[in-house]
Design an enzyme around this catalytic site. Structure first.
Site, PDB file in Angstrom:
ATOM      1  N   TYR A  92       0.806  -1.225   0.000  1.00 26.52           N
ATOM      2  CA  TYR A  92       0.000   0.000   0.000  1.00 26.52           C
ATOM      3  C   TYR A  92       0.837   1.272   0.000  1.00 26.52           C
ATOM      4  O   TYR A  92       0.314   2.353   0.249  1.00 26.52           O
ATOM      5  CB  TYR A  92      -0.932  -0.025   1.219  1.00 26.52           C
ATOM      6  CG  TYR A  92      -1.946  -1.165   1.210  1.00 26.52           C
ATOM      7  CD1 TYR A  92      -1.873  -2.194   2.139  1.00 26.52           C
ATOM      8  CD2 TYR A  92      -2.957  -1.217   0.245  1.00 26.52           C
ATOM      9  CE1 TYR A  92      -2.803  -3.242   2.139  1.00 26.52           C
ATOM     10  CE2 TYR A  92      -3.889  -2.263   0.236  1.00 26.52           C
ATOM     11  CZ  TYR A  92      -3.804  -3.270   1.177  1.00 26.52           C
ATOM     12  OH  TYR A  92      -4.721  -4.311   1.168  1.00 26.52           O
ATOM     13  N   TYR A 468     -11.514  -1.808   1.528  1.00 28.89           N
ATOM     14  CA  TYR A 468     -11.370  -1.484   2.962  1.00 28.89           C
ATOM     15  C   TYR A 468     -10.078  -0.731   3.233  1.00 28.89           C
ATOM     16  O   TYR A 468      -9.897  -0.182   4.316  1.00 28.89           O
ATOM     17  CB  TYR A 468     -11.432  -2.770   3.797  1.00 28.89           C
ATOM     18  CG  TYR A 468     -10.103  -3.471   4.044  1.00 28.89           C
ATOM     19  CD1 TYR A 468      -9.485  -4.233   3.050  1.00 28.89           C
ATOM     20  CD2 TYR A 468      -9.440  -3.361   5.272  1.00 28.89           C
ATOM     21  CE1 TYR A 468      -8.270  -4.861   3.272  1.00 28.89           C
ATOM     22  CE2 TYR A 468      -8.218  -3.987   5.505  1.00 28.89           C
ATOM     23  CZ  TYR A 468      -7.635  -4.738   4.508  1.00 28.89           C
ATOM     24  OH  TYR A 468      -6.430  -5.354   4.708  1.00 28.89           O
ATOM     25  N   ARG A 469      -9.222  -0.655   2.225  1.00 26.09           N
ATOM     26  CA  ARG A 469      -7.881  -0.082   2.448  1.00 26.09           C
ATOM     27  C   ARG A 469      -7.248   0.034   1.067  1.00 26.09           C
ATOM     28  O   ARG A 469      -7.666  -0.668   0.140  1.00 26.09           O
ATOM     29  CB  ARG A 469      -7.143  -1.093   3.309  1.00 26.09           C
ATOM     30  CG  ARG A 469      -5.742  -0.783   3.750  1.00 26.09           C
ATOM     31  CD  ARG A 469      -5.261  -1.965   4.597  1.00 26.09           C
ATOM     32  NE  ARG A 469      -3.862  -1.886   5.008  1.00 26.09           N
ATOM     33  CZ  ARG A 469      -3.194  -2.920   5.502  1.00 26.09           C
ATOM     34  NH1 ARG A 469      -3.769  -4.094   5.623  1.00 26.09           N
ATOM     35  NH2 ARG A 469      -1.932  -2.778   5.873  1.00 26.09           N
TER      36      ARG A 469
END
Lengths: 523, 83
Positions: A92, A468-469
């Site tokens: 991420y 969610y992310r």
């Protein structure tokens, strides 16, 4: 090469800030140029240009007081900070900041395990403590408690929990197992949440909610404060542990399997955050694509069949475990076996049935709180190292799982990527994790990967599915997909941001939340 | 000291055998005899230090707060076989 500066800050102001940081924490802990290692704060698996999310510098305070000093100095000079804990949020963005030119606030030196309580099963840790660190601490002290690690052992407990990551034991919902925080706010002041707000409290890590509004959540996936301590509940070692694998031979089995699993999970017959992984997410742990197939496009059925035969796995592979006394595990195993025997061709394996299986070996570790980096081998599947996770939430229903899976699979085929994915089953939902692998040194592949990722966000949102992310590069786009009632949630987040951080120095852009002076700009 | 740095930061990916992504990747790229990092004799200390700080393909970067310059210098020499 021109020096990277924070937006709107000139070199004189910047050097003034660096001098003030150095005075507060020592010059050796201010990393402001190439030789000092500032390049190690870039995103190692950049889906955009390698130096797009580039910091101007990094600072590494030693303790909470120094964090407060740094934050106050940043406020005085209006320097954007990007806090990281262990900096290993690797799918991420890693340690890199969302706003190029930010100063990374590296909390790795705050690495104390402050308390471990065997009786109540919890730990109080600082942000620099990784899963490996806490695991080794518990091993050294003879603790009988388990951690619940993310799949990346180098990840941080505070960082992963604050990003609402998940694991694989019965404590797999990390934020649900969090209890109590200490947070430095944007003005440098210090607050403790929950029972920690009551002086001399002995329940700070025992009761999550304290008195009044429950604020811990606003400090997760946000830029409202810098977490400097976090309580986390730890699972007592159970009297028995029995990991298992159930394989299912056909692609379409996912629908029937999940319909059977839902009542088992909702009634807690399935105790842990179990996972259903697709064939390639297993195959990539021990092999590479080219070992099986060198052609373009999706792997043909014949190749998939060979993988299934070679590795004794299915198109879908359900990794779970039993925890508790032997008689209870025996009875529960019977219930699960009976239920899933309804799927034609299902095969049942206990871990001891597969003693030399590296995938079973690392799943067995993860489901019993032993950190490992084995899953990292997945990014060797096509080589080149680049990877980013697309992670929508799905109900625990066969139809939704199949719909999400086939949408991603078909788009992958269209854009020339493989589907490597898994569903991690939570209380009432599943985290669907699709690992988009690309060659970090192949610009055309990176362009295709970016195009695919954007299409997936749009298509998922249209179907009512949200992630969610996400990665730095997609925070704005995904925040914009949560736009019910004319972006009411984003507007509320911005009001909280303006109230808590009027100068906008903390993590600008995190999860699409921008300070007033940067809103609407193309960042 | 270099051995401790290696054990803490490198061994989880570069120890021998399956389950160690760094070893698996190096084997696929360069063959079995250049797969295990500690057995390599063809790596310079400078190259090792540069890869640790900047990452390389599947390997992420490691920051000075994780591996200090002093530890990195010792680690690089240790892996390069320099005394």
């Amino acid at each position: 090469m021109a020096r990277k500066l924070p937006p709107g800050i000139d070199i004189t102001e910047f050097e003034g800030a660096l001098a003030a940081f150095a005075e507060a924490i020592g010059i050796e802990w201010v990393f402001a140029d190439e030789s000092a290692g500032v390049s190690s704060y870039r995103d190692p698996f950049a889906i955009v240009d390698d130096d797009h999310f580039e910091p101007s510098a990094a600072v590494a305070p030693a303790d909470v007081e120094q964090v407060q000093d740094i934050v106050r100095i940043a406020g005085d000079f209006e320097i954007p900070l990007w806090p990281i804990s262990t900096g290993k949020n690797l799918a991420y963005g890693g340690p890199a900041p969302r706003l190029p030119g930010s100063v990374v606030l590296d909390l790795k030196r705050l690495n104390k395990v402050i308390e471990v309580n065997e009786e109540f099963g919890y730990a109080l840790v600082e942000p620099g403590v990784s899963y490996l660190d806490l695991y080794e601490h518990l091993q050294k002290t003879g603790s009988k408690l388990w951690i619940d690690p993310a799949s990346n052992a180098m990840g941080g407990i505070v960082g992963n929990t604050a990003d609402r990551g998940v694991g694989y034991t019965p404590y797999g919902d990390h934020f649900a197992m969090q209890c109590g925080m200490e947070v430095v706010l944007a003005d440098g002041s210090l607050v403790r949440t929950g029972m920690g707000a009551l002086p001399n409290s002995n329940t700070w890590q025992l009761f999550k909610y304290g008195f009044g509004p429950y604020l811990d959540g606003i400090f997760t996936q946000s830029n409202f404060g810098v977490i400097t301590k976090m309580g986390i509940w730890l699972m007592p070692e159970p009297p028995g542990y029995r990991p298992y694998l159930i394989t299912f031979p056909r692609e379409e089995d996912i629908e029937q399997v999940i319909e059977i699993l839902r009542p088992l999970k909702v009634s807690l017959v399935i105790q842990n955050a179990a996972t259903i992984s697709n064939i390639l997410l297993d195959a990539c742990i021990t092999g590479t694509r080219s070992q099986y197939y060198t052609g373009d496009g999706p792997l043909p059925p014949s190749v998939l069949t060979k993988i299934m035969t070679d590795q004794k796995i299915g198109m879908w592979n359900f990794y779970s475990a039993l925890y508790g006394p032997e008689p209870i595990m025996d009875a529960t195993w019977g219930v699960i076996r009976d239920a899933l025997s309804a799927v034609p061709g299902a095969r049942f394996y206990l871990a001891e049935d597969r003693p030399n299986d590296p995938v079973m070996a690392y799943r067995k570790k993860l489901m019993s709180g032993e950190p490992t980096l084995a899953e990292f081998n997945s990014i060797n599947w096509t080589g080149g190292g680049g990877h980013v996770d697309f992670s929508p939430i799905s109900p625990i229903t066969g139809a939704d799982a199949m719909k999400q899976y086939s949408m991603i699979r078909d788009r992958c085929a269209e854009f020339g990527f493989d589907y490597l994915g898994e569903f991690i089953i939570g209380w009432r939902e599943m985290h669907h994790i699709f690992m988009l692998l690309f060659d970090g040194e192949d610009e055309s592949q990176k362009t295709q990967a970016r195009a695919l990722f954007s299409v997936l966000i749009d298509e998922a949102a249209k179907a009512g599915y949200g992630e969610y992310r996400t990665h730095l590069a997609y925070m704005d786009k995904i925040a914009a997909s949560y736009n019910w009632n004319d972006n009411a949630l984003l507007k509320l987040n911005e009001r909280i941001k303006d109230a808590l951080d009027p100068k906008g120095i903390l993590a600008p852009g995190k999860q699409g939340i921008w300070p007033k002076h940067l809103r609407g700009q193309k960042n | 000291m270099a051995e401790q740095v290696y054990q803490k930061w490198c061994s989880h990916c570069h120890a021998p055998g399956i389950g160690h992504p760094g070893t698996q990747r190096l084997e696929w790229s360069f063959g079995k005899d250049r797969a295990v990092l500690k057995d390599r004799t063809d790596l310079s200390a400078d190259y090792i230090a540069q890869v640790v700080r900047n990452g390389r393909l599947e390997m992420p970067s490691f920051r000075p707060t994780e591996i200090s310059d002093t530890d990195l210098d010792a680690l690089a020499k240790f892996l390069a076989g320099e005394k």
